[in-house]
Write a protein that holds these residues in place. Structure first.
Motif, PDB file in Angstrom:
ATOM      1  N   LEU A   4       0.827  -1.207   0.000  1.00  0.00           N
ATOM      2  CA  LEU A   4       0.000   0.000   0.000  1.00  0.00           C
ATOM      3  C   LEU A   4       0.859   1.255   0.000  1.00  0.00           C
ATOM      4  O   LEU A   4       0.543   2.257  -0.641  1.00  0.00           O
ATOM      5  CB  LEU A   4      -0.923  -0.012   1.220  1.00  0.00           C
ATOM      6  N   ALA A   5       1.999   1.202   0.733  1.00  0.00           N
ATOM      7  CA  ALA A   5       2.896   2.365   0.782  1.00  0.00           C
ATOM      8  C   ALA A   5       3.476   2.650  -0.601  1.00  0.00           C
ATOM      9  O   ALA A   5       3.581   3.799  -1.018  1.00  0.00           O
ATOM     10  CB  ALA A   5       4.014   2.121   1.785  1.00  0.00           C
ATOM     11  N   ALA A   6       3.845   1.569  -1.319  1.00  0.00           N
ATOM     12  CA  ALA A   6       4.402   1.747  -2.658  1.00  0.00           C
ATOM     13  C   ALA A   6       3.360   2.307  -3.601  1.00  0.00           C
ATOM     14  O   ALA A   6       3.652   3.149  -4.458  1.00  0.00           O
ATOM     15  CB  ALA A   6       4.934   0.411  -3.181  1.00  0.00           C
ATOM     16  N   LYS A   7       2.113   1.846  -3.454  1.00  0.00           N
ATOM     17  CA  LYS A   7       1.043   2.372  -4.302  1.00  0.00           C
ATOM     18  C   LYS A   7       0.820   3.855  -4.034  1.00  0.00           C
ATOM     19  O   LYS A   7       0.613   4.641  -4.955  1.00  0.00           O
ATOM     20  CB  LYS A   7      -0.255   1.594  -4.048  1.00  0.00           C
ATOM     21  N   LYS A   8       0.861   4.248  -2.744  1.00  0.00           N
ATOM     22  CA  LYS A   8       0.679   5.666  -2.418  1.00  0.00           C
ATOM     23  C   LYS A   8       1.818   6.496  -2.992  1.00  0.00           C
ATOM     24  O   LYS A   8       1.613   7.588  -3.522  1.00  0.00           O
ATOM     25  CB  LYS A   8       0.600   5.839  -0.901  1.00  0.00           C
ATOM     26  N   GLU A   9       3.058   5.953  -2.911  1.00  0.00           N
ATOM     27  CA  GLU A   9       4.209   6.673  -3.449  1.00  0.00           C
ATOM     28  C   GLU A   9       4.040   6.882  -4.957  1.00  0.00           C
ATOM     29  O   GLU A   9       4.354   7.948  -5.487  1.00  0.00           O
ATOM     30  CB  GLU A   9       5.492   5.903  -3.162  1.00  0.00           C
ATOM     31  N   THR A  10       3.531   5.864  -5.662  1.00  0.00           N
ATOM     32  CA  THR A  10       3.319   5.975  -7.098  1.00  0.00           C
ATOM     33  C   THR A  10       2.276   7.031  -7.405  1.00  0.00           C
ATOM     34  O   THR A  10       2.419   7.828  -8.328  1.00  0.00           O
ATOM     35  CB  THR A  10       2.877   4.612  -7.665  1.00  0.00           C
ATOM     36  N   ARG A  11       1.201   7.073  -6.622  1.00  0.00           N
ATOM     37  CA  ARG A  11       0.150   8.063  -6.855  1.00  0.00           C
ATOM     38  C   ARG A  11       0.675   9.481  -6.628  1.00  0.00           C
ATOM     39  O   ARG A  11       0.330  10.422  -7.322  1.00  0.00           O
ATOM     40  CB  ARG A  11      -1.047   7.787  -5.934  1.00  0.00           C
ATOM     41  N   ASP A  12       1.514   9.629  -5.586  1.00  0.00           N
ATOM     42  CA  ASP A  12       2.007  10.955  -5.223  1.00  0.00           C
ATOM     43  C   ASP A  12       3.114  11.442  -6.152  1.00  0.00           C
ATOM     44  O   ASP A  12       3.403  12.640  -6.198  1.00  0.00           O
ATOM     45  CB  ASP A  12       2.520  10.955  -3.778  1.00  0.00           C
ATOM     46  N   ARG A  13       3.744  10.533  -6.870  1.00  0.00           N
ATOM     47  CA  ARG A  13       4.857  10.911  -7.729  1.00  0.00           C
ATOM     48  C   ARG A  13       4.350  11.666  -8.961  1.00  0.00           C
ATOM     49  O   ARG A  13       3.331  11.351  -9.533  1.00  0.00           O
ATOM     50  CB  ARG A  13       5.607   9.656  -8.173  1.00  0.00           C
ATOM     51  N   MET A  14       5.097  12.689  -9.383  1.00  0.00           N
ATOM     52  CA  MET A  14       4.746  13.429 -10.589  1.00  0.00           C
ATOM     53  C   MET A  14       4.906  12.507 -11.796  1.00  0.00           C
ATOM     54  O   MET A  14       5.921  11.839 -11.943  1.00  0.00           O
ATOM     55  CB  MET A  14       5.682  14.636 -10.731  1.00  0.00           C
ATOM     56  N   SER A  15       3.867  12.437 -12.641  1.00  0.00           N
ATOM     57  CA  SER A  15       3.937  11.537 -13.796  1.00  0.00           C
ATOM     58  C   SER A  15       3.542  12.280 -15.076  1.00  0.00           C
ATOM     59  O   SER A  15       2.776  13.241 -15.055  1.00  0.00           O
ATOM     60  CB  SER A  15       3.018  10.327 -13.585  1.00  0.00           C
ATOM     61  N   VAL A  16       4.081  11.806 -16.184  1.00  0.00           N
ATOM     62  CA  VAL A  16       3.848  12.380 -17.507  1.00  0.00           C
ATOM     63  C   VAL A  16       3.436  11.253 -18.443  1.00  0.00           C
ATOM     64  O   VAL A  16       3.979  10.139 -18.363  1.00  0.00           O
ATOM     65  CB  VAL A  16       5.122  13.058 -18.056  1.00  0.00           C
ATOM     66  N   LEU A  17       2.480  11.535 -19.313  1.00  0.00           N
ATOM     67  CA  LEU A  17       2.102  10.586 -20.361  1.00  0.00           C
ATOM     68  C   LEU A  17       2.367  11.242 -21.713  1.00  0.00           C
ATOM     69  O   LEU A  17       1.847  12.319 -22.008  1.00  0.00           O
ATOM     70  CB  LEU A  17       0.626  10.204 -20.244  1.00  0.00           C
ATOM     71  N   LEU A  18       3.194  10.592 -22.530  1.00  0.00           N
ATOM     72  CA  LEU A  18       3.502  11.063 -23.877  1.00  0.00           C
ATOM     73  C   LEU A  18       2.845  10.126 -24.879  1.00  0.00           C
ATOM     74  O   LEU A  18       2.965   8.897 -24.753  1.00  0.00           O
ATOM     75  CB  LEU A  18       5.013  11.104 -24.107  1.00  0.00           C
ATOM     76  N   ILE A  19       2.168  10.693 -25.885  1.00  0.00           N
ATOM     77  CA  ILE A  19       1.377   9.889 -26.824  1.00  0.00           C
ATOM     78  C   ILE A  19       1.809  10.195 -28.254  1.00  0.00           C
ATOM     79  O   ILE A  19       1.923  11.362 -28.651  1.00  0.00           O
ATOM     80  CB  ILE A  19      -0.128  10.177 -26.667  1.00  0.00           C
ATOM     81  N   SER A  20       2.018   9.143 -29.027  1.00  0.00           N
ATOM     82  CA  SER A  20       2.300   9.282 -30.461  1.00  0.00           C
ATOM     83  C   SER A  20       1.133   8.718 -31.261  1.00  0.00           C
ATOM     84  O   SER A  20       0.834   7.522 -31.172  1.00  0.00           O
ATOM     85  CB  SER A  20       3.570   8.517 -30.850  1.00  0.00           C
ATOM     86  N   PRO A  21       0.471   9.557 -32.071  1.00  0.00           N
ATOM     87  CA  PRO A  21      -0.600   9.053 -32.938  1.00  0.00           C
ATOM     88  C   PRO A  21      -0.100   8.639 -34.319  1.00  0.00           C
ATOM     89  O   PRO A  21      -0.901   8.314 -35.184  1.00  0.00           O
ATOM     90  CB  PRO A  21      -1.519  10.278 -33.047  1.00  0.00           C
ATOM     91  N   GLN A  22       1.204   8.685 -34.532  1.00  0.00           N
ATOM     92  CA  GLN A  22       1.738   8.414 -35.860  1.00  0.00           C
ATOM     93  C   GLN A  22       1.533   6.948 -36.230  1.00  0.00           C
ATOM     94  O   GLN A  22       1.497   6.075 -35.365  1.00  0.00           O
ATOM     95  CB  GLN A  22       3.203   8.825 -35.927  1.00  0.00           C
TER      96      GLN A  22
END
Length: 542
Positions: A4-22
């Motif tokens: 659960l602690a690891a899941k909370k750390e993942t949620r709290d971490r800044m995340s970016v999603l990059l998408i390629s439609p090519q």
């Protein structure tokens, strides 16, 4: 099991999603940004959406993936061709996740930031490395993106444009590329799943057997139809900046063992032959010693010398790409601002033909300034090039920001099309372009006689019949033979190696023949791919 602690750390971490439609996985810029974010310790995910419109239910799957990743912002990279897909992706995300900022980047937002800012929250202009790092840090600290360089946006109906960061001068400060970066996913056959070798074989050109990279940024030329001209004006300078040879070799050494078997290395620099001889000698020495795969380079006529060709051929050069664009000096000089004569081009082509390498020479058609006489001059030049060779023929698109588009808008505005969604691989059918398609296949004397007859009387029924018969012979008999000869040259004359690599060219050959035998004047690439998919599905069902 994740705690659960690891899941909370993942949620709290800044995340970016990059998408390629090519439509394939042969992208470099967005993958480089993803690697940069990972290298700097940010939680970045790269998602490929190839052949998006062929996937049923993609909106639901994308929304679920975004919810699972919970990014602080989403970046979408696009060219003009990808506009419709990028807009559909943005709309789908905003419908379910309206609070997530979306930024568009790539060459289309760079040339058309105000138009793109009407669909995305931000448009990123120019080189984006420092910008995306600033965005990631701002998101981590809960700050707005509105003061970050290179970003454009609309607030209160007013378009805002921030200053540019300087160009990246030292390319060795950027991460070394790889085939399958961590945290990379692909939408394939109805599922979003981690990328593997099978995806590279399915969604990359030539079944994943071609590895593409850049060893430099910038171009020495200033062609009016090209984005390099726009970028030079945008920054006030657009010099050629090189990666070190060691930086390039480190990438290639990893790439040839990481993904599917690599048969060719595609060096996609705008003009690799512009390297000076000393740098080229060092590259060739290291490449021959450490990589040893056939490779592909691009250049323009004035940069081809015997000394450079000796070095490249000895290092394993397999393919050479040189742009002709048009055999008409009027078009090249007055319209394209390419100060290279047809004789200079032919001299370079004759030099290339002395070496055991395959050659392909690019052409541009559908130019509103081009006349029948210009096409006939091009056919004449093609008929004089030593055979065998390929002639990729591309439809000229007047992209936003280019000098040629601005000129056409002033002089012939009724012939200027919206470049969004236009496919440069799909060209208008007309007899003059048909001459160019035959010119690399028919004997030179025969080709010139047909061209002269057509030029003298384009409406002649008998000339049309002769051209139709010649076209059928070219497509059914001469083209397959020429293709085999060219591929054999790419393998330095080895029949055994030619047969071994032949399967990777099958998909391209199928697309080529489906295109030629479809009945409409202009189809999109998806139309032809869809036709191929339908035929393949019918065959499997049968």
């Amino acid at each position: 099991m994740i705690s659960l602690a690891a899941k909370k750390e993942t949620r709290d971490r800044m995340s970016v999603l990059l998408i390629s439609p090519q439509p394939n996985l042969d992208i470099l810029g967005l993958k480089g940004l993803h690697l940069l974010l990972l290298e700097r310790g940010y939680d970045s995910t790269l998602l490929y959406l190839p052949r998006l419109m062929e996937e049923d239910g993609w909106r639901t799957r994308l929304s679920a993936f975004v919810k699972e990743r919970n990014p602080h912002f989403i970046g979408i990279s696009l060219m003009a061709y990808d506009f419709d897909a990028a807009r559909a992706i943005t709309d789908a995300i905003k419908k379910c996740h309206p609070a997530i900022p979306i930024v568009w980047g790539g060459i289309h937002p760079t040339t058309s930031p105000e138009a793109c800012a009407e669909y995305a929250d931000y448009a990123c202009v120019g080189e984006a490395e420092q910008t995306i790092l600033d965005m990631a840090q701002a998101a981590k600290e809960g700050r707005s993106f509105d003061d970050i360089n290179n970003l454009c946006f609309i607030r209160g109906g007013v378009f805002n444009r921030n200053p540019l960061y300087p160009l990246v001068e030292d390319l060795d400060t950027l991460p070394i590329g790889c085939q399958m970066p961590d945290r990379t996913f692909v939408l394939a056959r109805g599922r979003i799943e981690p990328i593997d070798k099978g995806h590279l074989k399915r969604y990359r050109r030539y079944r994943g057997a071609l590895y593409k990279l850049l060893t430099s940024r910038g171009c020495p030329h200033n062609c009016t139809y090209c984005c390099n001209h726009f970028l030079r004006q945008l920054y006030g300078r657009w010099p050629v900046r090189h990666r070190s040879v060691e930086h390039v070799m480190a990438e290639l050494e990893a790439a040839v063992v990481e993904g599917p078997p690599v048969e060719y290395i595609d060096i996609s620099d705008d003009c690799f032959l512009a390297n000076d001889t000393d740098r080229l000698a060092l590259f060739c020495e290291q490449y021959k010693k450490r990589i040893g795969k056939p490779f592909i380079v691009k250049g323009t006529a004035r940069y081809f010398t015997r000394e450079k060709m000796d070095l490249l051929s000895d290092a394993g050069l397999g393919w050479v790409n040189m742009g002709l664009q048009s055999g008409s000096q009027r078009i090249c000089h007055e319209i394209y601002d390419r100060r290279i004569t047809s004789e200079e081009f032919l001299e370079a082509a004759r030099l290339i033909a002395r070496y055991p390498v395959a050659a392909y020479y690019d052409l541009l058609v559908d130019n509103p300034y081009e006349t029948l006489e210009d096409y006939l001059q091009t056919a004449d030049v093609l008929s004089r090039i030593p055979k065998p060779y390929f002639t990729p023929i591309f439809s000229l698109i007047l992209f936003e920001g280019t000098k040629l588009r601005k000129r056409a808008l002033r002089e012939i505005p009724d012939q200027v099309e919206d470049p969004r969604g236009r496919d440069y691989l799909v060209r208008t059918r007309n007899p003059a372009i048909g001459l160019l398609e035959m010119a690399s296949l028919l004997p030179g004397g025969v080709m010139r006689r047909i061209a002269r007859a057509y030029g003298a009387n384009p409406a002649s029924r008998w000339v049309r019949i002769v051209m139709m018969a010649a076209s059928v012979v070219c497509r059914i008999i001469l083209a397959p033979i020429a293709n085999l000869r060219v591929i054999r040259r790419s393998q330095h004359g080895s029949i055994r190696e030619t047969l071994r690599v032949l399967p990777i060219f099958f998909d391209h050959a199928i697309w080529h023949y489906l295109y030629y035998f479809t009945p409409f004047k202009r189809r999109t690439r998806q139309d032809v791919q869809g036709l191929r998919s339908e035929r393949g599905s019918a065959k499997r069902a049968g």
